[in-house]
Design an enzyme around this catalytic site. Structure first.
Site, PDB file in Angstrom:
ATOM      1  N   GLU A   1      45.870 -13.050  12.641  1.00  0.00           N
ATOM      2  CA  GLU A   1      44.839 -13.654  13.492  1.00  0.00           C
ATOM      3  C   GLU A   1      44.445 -15.038  12.971  1.00  0.00           C
ATOM      4  O   GLU A   1      43.291 -15.297  12.638  1.00  0.00           O
ATOM      5  CB  GLU A   1      43.669 -12.688  13.632  1.00  0.00           C
ATOM      6  CG  GLU A   1      44.130 -11.388  14.293  1.00  0.00           C
ATOM      7  CD  GLU A   1      43.024 -10.378  14.560  1.00  0.00           C
ATOM      8  OE1 GLU A   1      41.879 -10.612  14.152  1.00  0.00           O
ATOM      9  OE2 GLU A   1      43.330  -9.336  15.179  1.00  0.00           O
ATOM     10  N   ASN A   9      41.075 -17.813   8.805  1.00  0.00           N
ATOM     11  CA  ASN A   9      40.845 -16.371   8.761  1.00  0.00           C
ATOM     12  C   ASN A   9      40.709 -15.961   7.300  1.00  0.00           C
ATOM     13  O   ASN A   9      41.232 -16.624   6.417  1.00  0.00           O
ATOM     14  CB  ASN A   9      42.002 -15.606   9.404  1.00  0.00           C
ATOM     15  CG  ASN A   9      41.573 -14.214   9.834  1.00  0.00           C
ATOM     16  OD1 ASN A   9      40.612 -13.675   9.306  1.00  0.00           O
ATOM     17  ND2 ASN A   9      42.272 -13.656  10.787  1.00  0.00           N
ATOM     18  N   HIS A  42      39.745   3.829  24.623  1.00  0.00           N
ATOM     19  CA  HIS A  42      39.763   2.983  23.434  1.00  0.00           C
ATOM     20  C   HIS A  42      39.793   3.839  22.176  1.00  0.00           C
ATOM     21  O   HIS A  42      38.985   4.758  22.025  1.00  0.00           O
ATOM     22  CB  HIS A  42      38.527   2.065  23.396  1.00  0.00           C
ATOM     23  CG  HIS A  42      38.550   1.116  22.239  1.00  0.00           C
ATOM     24  ND1 HIS A  42      37.510   0.982  21.354  1.00  0.00           N
ATOM     25  CD2 HIS A  42      39.515   0.258  21.822  1.00  0.00           C
ATOM     26  CE1 HIS A  42      37.828   0.063  20.444  1.00  0.00           C
ATOM     27  NE2 HIS A  42      39.033  -0.382  20.707  1.00  0.00           N
ATOM     28  N   GLU A 102      39.737   2.964  18.289  1.00  0.00           N
ATOM     29  CA  GLU A 102      39.733   2.126  17.081  1.00  0.00           C
ATOM     30  C   GLU A 102      39.980   3.058  15.906  1.00  0.00           C
ATOM     31  O   GLU A 102      39.174   3.936  15.624  1.00  0.00           O
ATOM     32  CB  GLU A 102      38.393   1.392  16.929  1.00  0.00           C
ATOM     33  CG  GLU A 102      38.243   0.614  15.620  1.00  0.00           C
ATOM     34  CD  GLU A 102      39.372  -0.373  15.374  1.00  0.00           C
ATOM     35  OE1 GLU A 102      39.502  -1.320  16.157  1.00  0.00           O
ATOM     36  OE2 GLU A 102      40.142  -0.196  14.396  1.00  0.00           O
ATOM     37  N   GLU A 153      47.903  -7.070  20.722  1.00  0.00           N
ATOM     38  CA  GLU A 153      47.170  -8.297  20.399  1.00  0.00           C
ATOM     39  C   GLU A 153      48.028  -9.024  19.355  1.00  0.00           C
ATOM     40  O   GLU A 153      48.814  -9.888  19.700  1.00  0.00           O
ATOM     41  CB  GLU A 153      45.779  -7.962  19.877  1.00  0.00           C
ATOM     42  CG  GLU A 153      44.958  -9.193  19.564  1.00  0.00           C
ATOM     43  CD  GLU A 153      43.751  -8.840  18.740  1.00  0.00           C
ATOM     44  OE1 GLU A 153      43.884  -8.109  17.739  1.00  0.00           O
ATOM     45  OE2 GLU A 153      42.648  -9.310  19.077  1.00  0.00           O
ATOM     46  N   GLU A 178      38.915 -13.284  21.324  1.00  0.00           N
ATOM     47  CA  GLU A 178      37.733 -12.859  20.566  1.00  0.00           C
ATOM     48  C   GLU A 178      37.303 -13.926  19.562  1.00  0.00           C
ATOM     49  O   GLU A 178      36.115 -14.111  19.313  1.00  0.00           O
ATOM     50  CB  GLU A 178      37.980 -11.518  19.877  1.00  0.00           C
ATOM     51  CG  GLU A 178      39.136 -11.516  18.893  1.00  0.00           C
ATOM     52  CD  GLU A 178      39.409 -10.118  18.307  1.00  0.00           C
ATOM     53  OE1 GLU A 178      38.786  -9.150  18.748  1.00  0.00           O
ATOM     54  OE2 GLU A 178      40.258 -10.023  17.407  1.00  0.00           O
TER      55      GLU A 178
HETATM   56  C1  NOJ Z   1      39.339  -5.913  17.153  1.00  0.00           C
HETATM   57  C2  NOJ Z   1      39.957  -6.032  18.492  1.00  0.00           C
HETATM   58  O1  NOJ Z   1      40.781  -7.156  18.587  1.00  0.00           O
HETATM   59  C3  NOJ Z   1      38.854  -6.062  19.510  1.00  0.00           C
HETATM   60  O2  NOJ Z   1      39.394  -6.287  20.793  1.00  0.00           O
HETATM   61  C4  NOJ Z   1      38.094  -4.781  19.442  1.00  0.00           C
HETATM   62  O3  NOJ Z   1      37.006  -4.863  20.312  1.00  0.00           O
HETATM   63  C5  NOJ Z   1      37.569  -4.515  18.030  1.00  0.00           C
HETATM   64  N1  NOJ Z   1      38.600  -4.663  17.079  1.00  0.00           N
HETATM   65  C6  NOJ Z   1      36.964  -3.128  17.905  1.00  0.00           C
HETATM   66  O4  NOJ Z   1      37.989  -2.172  18.046  1.00  0.00           O
HETATM   67 CA    CA Z   2      41.862  -8.344  16.723  1.00  0.00          CA
END
Ligand code: NOJ
Ligand code: CA
Length: 703
Positions: free
Chosen positions: A171, A193, A413, A415, A502, A508
């Site tokens: 990133e 970063n 989603h 995570e 991504e 973001e």
């Molecule tokens: C990083 C991701 O790129 C983002 O899209 C996501 O909202 C957050 N992590 C939380 O999972």
């Molecule tokens: Ca990310």
């Protein structure tokens, strides 16, 4: 679905022998790869139209233990063949993709160990790929790679668009510099970063885009990264030689292999026209055909989501306080007080469903729906998230029913926060839950350091996990969009339910710190070479202080350029990332996002220069509409387009969403002008993109 026309032909004439070894040429004869064994070492070089692309470079692998596959080789035999097929991707930039190459398979023997290794080259009109193959044999069964030493010797101090080598994040903003300047610019490059694992002051990631002083565009990457560590490139900046540098595992080893097997493809794309870099299918072509018989359940997705409110707006994924003083697994959510800043709640999600239904979006992503976010950065990472239990204010049954009644789906989603053991333990149940409620796509994420500790995001073990997650999802007819996973290498050809990743610096970061205005003029040359990116464009409010007074971010783009990204950043999965309240203020511009398709029959790159501008035109899948997008960097861009891709004789109406004359990404990003114009295949359009600006055009036949 996939009717392939395959014409494998054995070349009768064989290859040409040179001082070095054998030369194998591309079908059009422009790309030539010379391969041989010199002083016991495999050596290759490459030219385009007689210009040097790769100077003589050695190949080999260092193994753990006291032997290696570096030298002492002799060339036993070679096989030459031609291959020509046209295949249809399940989704893509074009309806048909031609896969046409000449192949050289070199059989090597290392007499001192009695081991055999093959090196396979495929030479295309737009570059070449090679890989190591380890046939079944007695003296090489299980082996451990200490390092791969594939060299890519450059013929000069090229300009490169690069990000720092790193085992755990991609990133970064891109740096444009000469190869000789990488070392000096590394500290600045990293500051975009927080780097977790810097390994070398001249180490960079792939896909690496370069330009030579004599006008060649060269791109180095890899294809079909399966059961192997992801490759970085380490530069010997004195001699301008790149060498592969694999991602280590927790023990410092770089790969555990069992013959028969092979490495991923190492790819070198080349052209004297930047646009060819963008239209190349070399990386997809080097991947295996689709592994699934039935792909009818795989559908491109345009979506909105409960997301930017947290990313840009400072609201929370968690339901209650952020850092619990009790162990999370003993927390009773029904008895805790919500902090009141949790957008993944019934009322708000219904609002997004209504918005999606009204404006024709397929799905609504909801992040922060499930318990565990209080501790997602990993104090008790092994226990966080079961991917099944909703927070008290998210009625999973009601919301999916409500969405269904409106013709919309919710997007799941997951995570994982890098806790792979935890994710794999719950995966089957989590996918079953999705099937039960009617979800067909999941955005997954891998934020933070990996558990098992010491493993890296781009190591062999994790790469196997990402693919496992995709293949298991396919058994449940689920599509996957994985964030923070390894950069794509064309695996979406084989596993088209991998509809997005991504794996780069996305929108973001506009809210965290801002992206360089040039960012979206580089990504299609680099990150997108391996597959689509969930870049999440469509931000209309650039002043992040208006969204969240605490924000330090600024979206470094004009509004018109945000529209263009739906065309220039190819993806079958596209988000309209801003919030409904903002879109409601700009409904005339939002119309473009509503109209733009996410699947295409044809794509043309009209103008392109890495770091400066990209103009792309695409034809809607199964339709006659065309869409054009331009993204530009700090200097803006003046386009001179001939619409000769339109059907001759047909009349169209173009709706042009352009930067206003006084637009500027920093000072006046929301200044746009929408105009209509009758056009045909002979129309010449001169359009101007503001600094950090762009334009978007929809072109529809007039009947
Ligand atoms: C990083 C991701 O790129 C983002 O899209 C996501 O909202 C957050 N992590 C939380 O999972
Ligand atoms: Ca990310």
């Amino acid at each position: 679905m996939h009717i392939n026309r395959i014409f494998p032909v054995l070349l009768l004439s064989g290859a040409v022998f040179t001082a070095n070894g054998e030369v194998i040429k591309s079908p059009d004869g422009k790309v030539a790869v010379d391969f041989g064994v010199k002083d016991g070492r495999p050596v290759y070089s490459m030219t385009f139209d007689g210009k040097t692309v790769i100077k003589p470079s050695t190949l080999g692998l260092e193994l753990a233990g006291d032997t290696d596959l570096m030298d002492g080789f002799c060339l036993k035999d070679t096989e030459v063949s031609e291959f020509d097929e046209t295949w249809q991707p399940v989704w893509g930039e074009t309806r048909d993709i031609r896969n046409h190459y000449n192949e050289l398979l070199a059989h090597l023997e290392q007499p001192s160990t009695g081991r055999f290794m093959d090196i396979r080259f495929r030479v295309y009109d737009d570059g070449a790929g090679f890989r190591y193959e380890f046939p079944q044999q007695n003296n090489l069964t299980y082996f451990v790679i200490k390092e791969e030493h594939s060299q890519f010797a450059m013929d000069g101090d090229h300009t490169a668009w690069w990000i720092a080598g790193d085992y755990d994040t991609q990133e970064y903003d891109y740096t444009e510099s000469k190869l000789s300047e990488i070392r000096g610019k590394m500290a600045d490059a990293i500051s975009s970063n927080a780097s977790q694992t810097q390994f070398s002051p001249t180490g960079v990631q792939t896909s690496l885009q370069m330009k030579t002083d004599n006008g060649l565009y060269i791109n180095l990457h890899e294809a079909a990264l399966v059961d192997y560590s992801c490759m970085h490139l380490n530069l010997d900046d004195k001699n301008k030689v790149f060498e592969s540098w694999l991602t280590p595992d927790a023990q410092g080893n770089k790969g555990h292999l069992q013959a028969p097997t092979h490495s991923p493809w190492r790819t070198v794309m080349v052209s004297d026209d930047a646009r060819d870099m963008l239209s190349s299918n070399l990386i997809l072509n080097l991947n295996d055909p689709c592994a699934y018989e039935d792909t009818s359940w795989i559908k491109p997705v345009k979506y909105v989501g409960v997301w930017w409110e947290m990313i840009g707006g400072g609201k929370q994924w968690s339901y209650t306080y952020d850092l619990p003083s009790v162990k999370l697994e003993t927390l009773d959510y029904s008895k805790t007080k919500p902090h009141g800043q949790h957008p993944a709640n019934n009322e708000n999600v219904k609002k997004y469903i209504d918005f999606a239904a009204e404006h024709g979006f397929d799905q609504v992503l909801v992040e922060g729906w499930n318990i565990g976010w209080e501790d997602w950065f990993g104090k008790s990472k092994d226990y966080v998230f079961d991917f099944q239990t909703p927070y008290p204010d998210f009625d999973i049954d009601m919301l999916n029913d409500y969405a269904r009644s409106k013709g919309v789906k919710l997007m799941m989603h997951h995570e994982t926060s890098g806790s792979i053991r935890n994710y794999e333990r719950h995966m089957e149940a989590a996918y079953n839950l999705m099937n039960k409620y009617g979800y067909n796509s999941v955005k997954s994420g891998y934020v933070g350091n990996m558990i098992p500790r010491g493993e890296h995001h781009y190591g062999q073990w994790l790469n196997n996990h990402y693919l496992y997650a995709v293949k298991e999802a396919a058994k449940h007819k689920i599509m996957v969009n994985a964030h923070e996973a390894v950069r794509p290498t064309g695996l979406c050809r084989t596993y088209p339910n991998l509809i997005g990743n991504e794996s780069a610096r996305g929108t973001e970061y506009e809210s965290f710190a801002g992206n360089k205005p040039s960012h979206t003029t580089v990504l299609p040359f680099t990150r997108l070479q391996g597959g689509p990116m969930d870049y999440t464009p469509g931000i209309f409010e650039m002043d992040m202080k208006k969204v969240n007074p605490d924000s330090q971010g600024h979206v470094n783009s004009t509004l018109a350029r945000q529209l263009a990204l739906y065309v220039t950043m190819y993806s079958p999965l596209q988000m309209a990332a801003d919030v409904p309240e903002v879109y409601n203020r700009f409904m005339d511009a939002f119309q473009f996002i509503k109209d733009v398709p996410v699947d295409w029959d044809d794509s043309r790159y009209l103008e392109a220069e890495p770091g400066q501008y990209i103009v792309a035109a695409r034809k809607a899948k199964g339709g006659d509409d065309w869409y054009v997008g331009c993204t530009s960097a700090e200097n803006g861009h003046e386009s001179d387009l001939v619409l000769d891709f339109l059907d001759p004789g047909k009349k169209y109406e173009a709706t042009i969403y352009a930067d206003a004359p006084d637009a500027h990404y920093l000072t006046n990003p929301q200044a746009y002008k929408i105009s209509k114009k009758k056009v045909n295949a002979k129309t010449r359009l001169k359009l101007k993109a503001a600094p950090g600006g762009g334009f978007a055009i929809s072109i529809k036949p007039l009947d």
